[in-house]
Design an enzyme around this catalytic site. Structure first.
Site, PDB file in Angstrom:
ATOM      1  N   HIS A 153      98.820  79.556  29.576  1.00 45.33           N
ATOM      2  CA  HIS A 153      97.862  80.390  28.855  1.00 45.33           C
ATOM      3  C   HIS A 153      96.597  79.571  28.607  1.00 45.33           C
ATOM      4  O   HIS A 153      96.591  78.358  28.742  1.00 45.33           O
ATOM      5  CB  HIS A 153      98.407  80.773  27.473  1.00 45.33           C
ATOM      6  N   GLU A 209      99.997  76.488  26.186  1.00 39.23           N
ATOM      7  CA  GLU A 209      98.619  76.906  25.961  1.00 39.23           C
ATOM      8  C   GLU A 209      97.690  75.744  26.293  1.00 39.23           C
ATOM      9  O   GLU A 209      97.918  74.615  25.865  1.00 39.23           O
ATOM     10  CB  GLU A 209      98.399  77.298  24.495  1.00 39.23           C
ATOM     11  N   HIS A 232      99.666  83.695  32.339  1.00 33.42           N
ATOM     12  CA  HIS A 232      99.824  84.899  31.521  1.00 33.42           C
ATOM     13  C   HIS A 232      99.322  86.108  32.302  1.00 33.42           C
ATOM     14  O   HIS A 232      99.871  87.204  32.217  1.00 33.42           O
ATOM     15  CB  HIS A 232      99.050  84.711  30.217  1.00 33.42           C
ATOM     16  N   ASP A 234      94.461  85.348  31.298  1.00 33.93           N
ATOM     17  CA  ASP A 234      94.412  83.892  31.191  1.00 33.93           C
ATOM     18  C   ASP A 234      95.537  83.235  32.002  1.00 33.93           C
ATOM     19  O   ASP A 234      96.565  83.876  32.218  1.00 33.93           O
ATOM     20  CB  ASP A 234      94.482  83.464  29.713  1.00 33.93           C
TER      21      ASP A 234
END
Length: 194
Positions: free
Chosen positions: A42, A124, A160, A170
């Protein structure tokens, strides 16, 4: 394999020793008998395009000051986390142990399976969807993915955008999938979008 790379020395109860441990309340148990098989990448920044602040960490810890920026109001009531967060300079934070289910994917499906939170690790990257990421982030990501492969049978890495197409975009076109594959030296089959 050097002593530093041995899984028993780099992992403890699902926590990766090189990452700063920041336990999030936003997680729960994976369904019984479901093994982790993938990683979902992400991108995130709060506010959008702003880097280096505490806001992402605060979001994952349920302590974000919603009055600090007008865009934060849309996050009210959101309970979200990822297993890992890699900052622009390459620092890695871990919020959820890998054997637990972090809440990063939302409505999702990949390779015919629904609810990707059940069988993935969420990572992330501090960044803005569609923009480029820093060399230090790729170095940290490669190190983390290699470490993950020591303790879980990773079959694939996707974004994602691939598990929630049309809903999420993303990390986006700024992410270098082919470069990640080259750095890891993993088969192309693990990177269906490289």
């Amino acid at each position: 394999m050097s002593a530093v790379d041995r899984p028993q020395q780099t992992w403890a109860d699902g926590w990766w020793a090189p990452a700063r441990r920041v336990p999030s309340p936003h997680h729960n148990a994976r369904p019984h008998g479901v093994a982790v098989e993938g990683v979902v990448l992400h991108s995130i920044s709060l506010p959008a395009g702003s880097y280096g602040g505490p806001e992402v960490e605060d979001l994952f810890l349920n302590r974000l000051d919603l009055s600090a920026h007008e865009s934060f109001e849309s996050l009210r009531g959101l309970q979200v986390s990822a297993h890992f967060f890699i900052r622009r300079e390459g620092a890695c934070l871990q919020f959820v142990p890998v054997q637990a289910r972090a809440w990063h994917a939302g409505r999702s499906s990949f390779l015919g399976r629904e609810n990707c939170n059940d069988f993935t690790v969420g990572i992330e990257l501090e960044g803005l969807e569609g923009h480029a990421f820093e060399p230090a982030q790729y170095r940290s990501l490669v190190r983390l993915l290699r470490a993950l492969r020591q303790v879980i049978p990773l079959r694939w890495v996707a974004g994602h955008e691939h598990i929630a197409p049309g809903r999420k975009g993303d990390p986006g076109p700024g992410f270098d999938w082919a470069g990640l594959q080259r750095r890891l030296r993993w088969s192309a089959g693990r990177f269906p979008f490289a």
